[in-house]
Design a protein around this motif. Structure first.
Motif, PDB file in Angstrom:
ATOM      1  N   THR A 184       0.860  -1.182   0.000  1.00  0.00           N
ATOM      2  CA  THR A 184       0.000   0.000   0.000  1.00  0.00           C
ATOM      3  C   THR A 184       0.897   1.234   0.000  1.00  0.00           C
ATOM      4  N   THR A 185       0.468   2.290  -0.705  1.00  0.00           N
ATOM      5  CA  THR A 185       1.189   3.554  -0.673  1.00  0.00           C
ATOM      6  C   THR A 185       0.271   4.605  -0.074  1.00  0.00           C
ATOM      7  N   LEU A 186       0.786   5.325   0.901  1.00  0.00           N
ATOM      8  CA  LEU A 186       0.058   6.452   1.499  1.00  0.00           C
ATOM      9  C   LEU A 186       0.780   7.734   1.098  1.00  0.00           C
ATOM     10  N   GLU A 187       0.024   8.739   0.718  1.00  0.00           N
ATOM     11  CA  GLU A 187       0.626  10.038   0.356  1.00  0.00           C
ATOM     12  C   GLU A 187      -0.014  11.135   1.161  1.00  0.00           C
TER      13      GLU A 187
END
Length: 187
Positions: A184-187
């Motif tokens: 997962t990528t969180l920005e």
């Protein structure tokens, strides 16, 4: 491709091994490299115990005792006692905890010890040995801890079963896992 990435992609557990095993000098060299895992506060919260020969039989007896089977089911107890004889060398991986450390909780110390075990299994595999990490329901039993001579703040994480890799096993490799469902990528 980078050699470490290739080694990680090629690794696989080998459940059936031959009767040859690395000597202590080779193990110490590999452990020197495996001990370079992330280690908050440089606690070195791990140690490895090599079990060879009769020590494997003593472990089998401790596992049978831990199971509580004994005379009630001699066949099952004997089968359990024989498990450590599946490889000529067992490497017991022990978490050596510093309780109530002001920076490093025990779970993080255990994670470092597990990291050493995994990296050691990768290094053994890459060196041509057959390796499988085994645990089980009796890993934390007092009889098993006593057999290993564990101290008050030590916990057994499991054993690396090590032996010669049977011919042809190097070519039987798994396809690398598609990790997209675990990322997962969180920005």
């Amino acid at each position: 491709m980078r050699p470490v990435l290739e080694a990680a992609r090629a690794r696989r557990s080998v459940s059936k091994v031959t009767d040859v095993a690395p000597d202590d000098a080779e193990l110490l060299e590999l452990l020197g490299a495996a001990g370079r895992v992330a280690d908050h506060a440089a606690l070195h919260p791990w140690r490895v115990i090599a079990l060879r020969g009769d020590a494997r039989e003593r472990l089998g007896a401790a596992l049978a005792e831990a199971s509580g089977l004994g005379a009630s089911d001699e066949r099952s107890a004997a089968k359990l006692a024989a498990k450590p004889l599946r490889a000529p060398l067992l490497l017991a991986v022990v978490a050596v905890r510093t309780p109530d450390h002001h920076k490093v909780p025990e779970w993080e110390q255990d994670a470092t010890a597990a990291g050493v075990a995994h990296l050691l299994s990768l290094l053994l595999d890459e060196a041509g040995w057959g390796v499988m990490w085994r645990t089980g329901p009796h890993t934390r039993h007092p009889a098993v801890a006593a057999m290993h001579g564990l101290g008050e703040h030590e916990a057994l994480l499991g054993w690396l079963y090590v032996g010669g890799r049977p011919a042809g096993r190097r070519d039987e490799r798994r396809v690398p896992r598609d990790a997209s469902d675990r990322f997962t990528t969180l920005e």
